[in-house]
Design an enzyme around this catalytic site. Structure first.
Site, PDB file in Angstrom:
ATOM      1  N   ASP A  33       8.037  -7.527   5.106  1.00 17.83           N
ATOM      2  CA  ASP A  33       8.399  -7.986   3.770  1.00 17.83           C
ATOM      3  C   ASP A  33       7.617  -9.274   3.509  1.00 17.83           C
ATOM      4  O   ASP A  33       7.756 -10.250   4.262  1.00 17.83           O
ATOM      5  CB  ASP A  33       9.920  -8.252   3.742  1.00 17.83           C
ATOM      6  N   VAL A  34       6.794  -9.292   2.452  1.00 18.09           N
ATOM      7  CA  VAL A  34       5.948 -10.472   2.224  1.00 18.09           C
ATOM      8  C   VAL A  34       6.757 -11.742   1.951  1.00 18.09           C
ATOM      9  O   VAL A  34       6.236 -12.845   2.031  1.00 18.09           O
ATOM     10  CB  VAL A  34       4.924 -10.282   1.065  1.00 18.09           C
ATOM     11  N   TYR A  58       8.579 -13.073 -14.803  1.00 16.77           N
ATOM     12  CA  TYR A  58       7.437 -12.249 -14.392  1.00 16.77           C
ATOM     13  C   TYR A  58       6.125 -12.842 -14.919  1.00 16.77           C
ATOM     14  O   TYR A  58       5.159 -12.994 -14.163  1.00 16.77           O
ATOM     15  CB  TYR A  58       7.601 -10.798 -14.874  1.00 16.77           C
ATOM     16  N   PRO A  71      -4.364  -6.071 -14.787  1.00 19.60           N
ATOM     17  CA  PRO A  71      -4.223  -4.815 -15.518  1.00 19.60           C
ATOM     18  C   PRO A  71      -3.163  -4.916 -16.618  1.00 19.60           C
ATOM     19  O   PRO A  71      -2.206  -5.689 -16.517  1.00 19.60           O
ATOM     20  CB  PRO A  71      -3.761  -3.815 -14.449  1.00 19.60           C
ATOM     21  N   GLY A  72      -3.360  -4.086 -17.664  1.00 16.36           N
ATOM     22  CA  GLY A  72      -2.281  -3.821 -18.610  1.00 16.36           C
ATOM     23  C   GLY A  72      -1.381  -2.759 -17.995  1.00 16.36           C
ATOM     24  O   GLY A  72      -1.199  -2.714 -16.776  1.00 16.36           O
ATOM     25  N   THR A 122       2.958   3.601 -12.501  1.00 14.14           N
ATOM     26  CA  THR A 122       3.238   3.587 -11.045  1.00 14.14           C
ATOM     27  C   THR A 122       4.771   3.554 -10.890  1.00 14.14           C
ATOM     28  O   THR A 122       5.485   3.867 -11.843  1.00 14.14           O
ATOM     29  CB  THR A 122       2.648   2.309 -10.406  1.00 14.14           C
ATOM     30  N   ALA A 130       0.820  -1.223   0.000  1.00 15.73           N
ATOM     31  CA  ALA A 130       0.000   0.000   0.000  1.00 15.73           C
ATOM     32  C   ALA A 130       0.853   1.273   0.000  1.00 15.73           C
ATOM     33  O   ALA A 130       0.313   2.370   0.063  1.00 15.73           O
ATOM     34  CB  ALA A 130      -0.936  -0.013   1.200  1.00 15.73           C
TER      35      ALA A 130
HETATM   36  P1  NDP Z   1       4.551  -0.164  -7.368  1.00 15.82           P
HETATM   37  O1  NDP Z   1       5.996  -0.456  -7.530  1.00 15.82           O
HETATM   38  O2  NDP Z   1       4.116   1.258  -7.455  1.00 15.82           O
HETATM   39  O3  NDP Z   1       4.010  -0.799  -6.011  1.00 15.82           O
HETATM   40  C1  NDP Z   1       4.413  -2.066  -5.584  1.00 15.82           C
HETATM   41  C2  NDP Z   1       4.040  -2.237  -4.127  1.00 15.82           C
HETATM   42  O4  NDP Z   1       4.430  -3.553  -3.724  1.00 15.82           O
HETATM   43  C3  NDP Z   1       4.744  -1.249  -3.232  1.00 15.82           C
HETATM   44  O5  NDP Z   1       3.824  -0.755  -2.292  1.00 15.82           O
HETATM   45  C4  NDP Z   1       5.807  -2.091  -2.550  1.00 15.82           C
HETATM   46  O6  NDP Z   1       5.988  -1.619  -1.218  1.00 15.82           O
HETATM   47  C5  NDP Z   1       5.147  -3.477  -2.511  1.00 15.82           C
HETATM   48  N1  NDP Z   1       6.133  -4.526  -2.401  1.00 15.82           N
HETATM   49  C6  NDP Z   1       7.042  -4.914  -3.329  1.00 15.82           C
HETATM   50  N2  NDP Z   1       7.821  -5.883  -2.838  1.00 15.82           N
HETATM   51  C7  NDP Z   1       7.389  -6.127  -1.573  1.00 15.82           C
HETATM   52  C8  NDP Z   1       7.795  -7.018  -0.548  1.00 15.82           C
HETATM   53  N3  NDP Z   1       8.812  -7.862  -0.719  1.00 15.82           N
HETATM   54  N4  NDP Z   1       7.140  -6.991   0.623  1.00 15.82           N
HETATM   55  C9  NDP Z   1       6.107  -6.131   0.814  1.00 15.82           C
HETATM   56  N5  NDP Z   1       5.667  -5.271  -0.109  1.00 15.82           N
HETATM   57  C10 NDP Z   1       6.303  -5.273  -1.293  1.00 15.82           C
HETATM   58  O7  NDP Z   1       3.830  -1.023  -8.510  1.00 15.82           O
HETATM   59  P2  NDP Z   1       2.293  -1.275  -8.866  1.00 15.82           P
HETATM   60  O8  NDP Z   1       1.396  -0.512  -7.991  1.00 15.82           O
HETATM   61  O9  NDP Z   1       2.178  -1.096 -10.313  1.00 15.82           O
HETATM   62  O10 NDP Z   1       2.201  -2.827  -8.569  1.00 15.82           O
HETATM   63  C11 NDP Z   1       1.200  -3.410  -7.751  1.00 15.82           C
HETATM   64  C12 NDP Z   1       0.852  -4.779  -8.306  1.00 15.82           C
HETATM   65  O11 NDP Z   1       0.267  -4.624  -9.596  1.00 15.82           O
HETATM   66  C13 NDP Z   1       2.042  -5.722  -8.506  1.00 15.82           C
HETATM   67  O12 NDP Z   1       1.656  -7.004  -8.094  1.00 15.82           O
HETATM   68  C14 NDP Z   1       2.285  -5.671 -10.006  1.00 15.82           C
HETATM   69  O13 NDP Z   1       2.898  -6.839 -10.484  1.00 15.82           O
HETATM   70  C15 NDP Z   1       0.864  -5.529 -10.501  1.00 15.82           C
HETATM   71  N6  NDP Z   1       0.709  -4.993 -11.839  1.00 15.82           N
HETATM   72  C16 NDP Z   1       1.258  -3.792 -12.200  1.00 15.82           C
HETATM   73  C17 NDP Z   1       1.091  -3.304 -13.487  1.00 15.82           C
HETATM   74  C18 NDP Z   1       1.730  -2.041 -13.942  1.00 15.82           C
HETATM   75  O14 NDP Z   1       1.852  -1.822 -15.186  1.00 15.82           O
HETATM   76  N7  NDP Z   1       2.122  -1.137 -13.046  1.00 15.82           N
HETATM   77  C19 NDP Z   1       0.281  -4.038 -14.471  1.00 15.82           C
HETATM   78  C20 NDP Z   1      -0.237  -5.295 -13.989  1.00 15.82           C
HETATM   79  C21 NDP Z   1      -0.044  -5.738 -12.728  1.00 15.82           C
HETATM   80  P3  NDP Z   1       7.394  -1.451  -0.460  1.00 15.82           P
HETATM   81  O15 NDP Z   1       8.436  -1.174  -1.495  1.00 15.82           O
HETATM   82  O16 NDP Z   1       7.158  -0.333   0.490  1.00 15.82           O
HETATM   83  O17 NDP Z   1       7.539  -2.748   0.220  1.00 15.82           O
HETATM   84  C1  8X3 Z   2       2.685  -5.322 -15.700  1.00 21.11           C
HETATM   85  C2  8X3 Z   2       2.267  -5.125 -17.114  1.00 21.11           C
HETATM   86  O1  8X3 Z   2       2.731  -5.742 -19.538  1.00 21.11           O
HETATM   87  O2  8X3 Z   2       4.637  -5.125 -18.157  1.00 21.11           O
HETATM   88  O3  8X3 Z   2       2.156  -6.475 -15.150  1.00 21.11           O
HETATM   89  O4  8X3 Z   2       3.564  -7.237 -17.873  1.00 21.11           O
HETATM   90  S1  8X3 Z   2       3.364  -5.838 -18.194  1.00 21.11           S
END
Ligand code: NDP
Ligand code: 8X3
Length: 267
Positions: A75-76, A168, A198-199, A203, A25
């Site tokens: 950390d997850v 990935y 999502p595509g 972020t 978050a």
């Molecule tokens: P961001 O990088 O903006 O956010 C990622 C979030 O994941 C951060 O809050 C980060 O928090 C958290 N995170 C990463 N690694 C860990 C960890 N080891 N433990 C706990 N928290 C973790 O990316 P998005 O918002 O884009 O990504 C969110 C999700 O959406 C992901 O699963 C991503 O794969 C997915 N997604 C994203 C797309 C895109 O184009 N952006 C498209 C499709 C899917 P912190 O670093 O504080 O731990």
């Molecule tokens: C993030 C979107 O197209 O880079 O999941 O895989 S993509």
């Protein structure tokens, strides 16, 4: 919902606010989801590794909405940290209604013959094992209460594998398969399980994928309009607020400028 009976014989129905736990978050989709759910009547447990960002977000949410919010920093990938955090929840916070498994990342974009093994481990440990750890710890409560909803954040990468993305795409395909298996496992208990794919979303995702190379990250979004985090958050809110008898199993959400994982309209 709880029902209060007074000595006078009157009955009062009190609608308890739902509690959502959101992983990841601190940024992007997770942060937007926290703000959206808080504005729509949920109390929140927000989680991530960057404590100062969790604190900042909780202050914002409290000042802008009526939501109660607590933070859990972990950390997850670290099962012991996840366990400690979830076991620290007491009182109403133990009764999580909605789990948004969002924490995740892509690191690197290379073919299998030259990919960095540590990058693959980070993706699989976070996107797959982390999601399973959290789900393992939160689902027993949902099963016992015979209610709850889990929304897993997958990706278009789960539907269409692309070159240089084996780990990935594999990790997000795993999220899709895990979602389906979990839905069937939790079916007897009335627990809903959904995924959203999502595509391209603008972020911190690309900055992380390209290991801090801001120019390369910015190029991803050049000449087109990507999705923004609130677009995905609104879709998550829609999924989370369907009536009890309705589950959205799976949703794909794309920018209008993106036709597939690899086809874009750039101007
Ligand atoms: P961001 O990088 O903006 O956010 C990622 C979030 O994941 C951060 O809050 C980060 O928090 C958290 N995170 C990463 N690694 C860990 C960890 N080891 N433990 C706990 N928290 C973790 O990316 P998005 O918002 O884009 O990504 C969110 C999700 O959406 C992901 O699963 C991503 O794969 C997915 N997604 C994203 C797309 C895109 O184009 N952006 C498209 C499709 C899917 P912190 O670093 O504080 O731990
Ligand atoms: C993030 C979107 O197209 O880079 O999941 O895989 S993509």
């Amino acid at each position: 919902m709880i029902v209060l009976y007074y000595f006078s014989g009157t009955k009062k129905v009190v609608q308890m606010k739902k509690i959502a736990l959101i992983t990841g978050a601190t940024s992007g989709i997770g942060k937007a989801t926290a703000l959206t759910l808080a504005a729509n009547g949920f109390d929140l447990i927000i989680t991530g590794r960057r404590e100062e960002l969790l604190d900042e977000l909780s202050v914002n949410i409290r000042s802008e909405t009526a939501a109660e919010v607590i933070t859990l920093c972990f950390d997850v990938r670290a099962l012991n940290e996840v366990k400690k955090a979830i076991e620290s929840l007491h009182g109403k916070w133990e009764n999580i209604d909605l789990l948004v498994n969002n924490a995740g990342l892509a690191v690197g974009l290379e073919p299998v013959n030259s990919g960095v093994i540590d990058d693959w481990e980070r993706m699989i440990d976070t996107n797959v094992k982390g999601l399973l750890y959290i789900s393992r710890l939160i689902t027993p409560g949902m099963v016992a209460r015979e209610s709850g909803h889990i929304i897993n954040i997958s990706s278009i990468a789960a539907h269409e594998a692309y070159p240089n993305g084996a780990a990935y795409c594999g990790s997000k395909s795993a999220v899709r398969a895990i979602t389906k298996a979990m839905r069937i496992e939790l079916l007897p208990f009335g627990v809903k399980v959904s995924s959203i794919s999502p595509g391209m979303v603008d972020t911190e995702f690309s900055k992380v994928r390209f290991k801090g190379d801001k120019e390369r990250a910015a190029n991803v979004y050049k000449g087109l309009t990507p999705l923004y985090a609130p677009d995905v958050a609104e879709a998550i809110l829609f999924m989370a607020t369907r009536p009890k008898h309705v589950n959205i199993d799976e949703m794909i959400i794309m920018p209008t400028d993106q036709g597939s994982a690899r086809d874009f309209r750039r101007r």
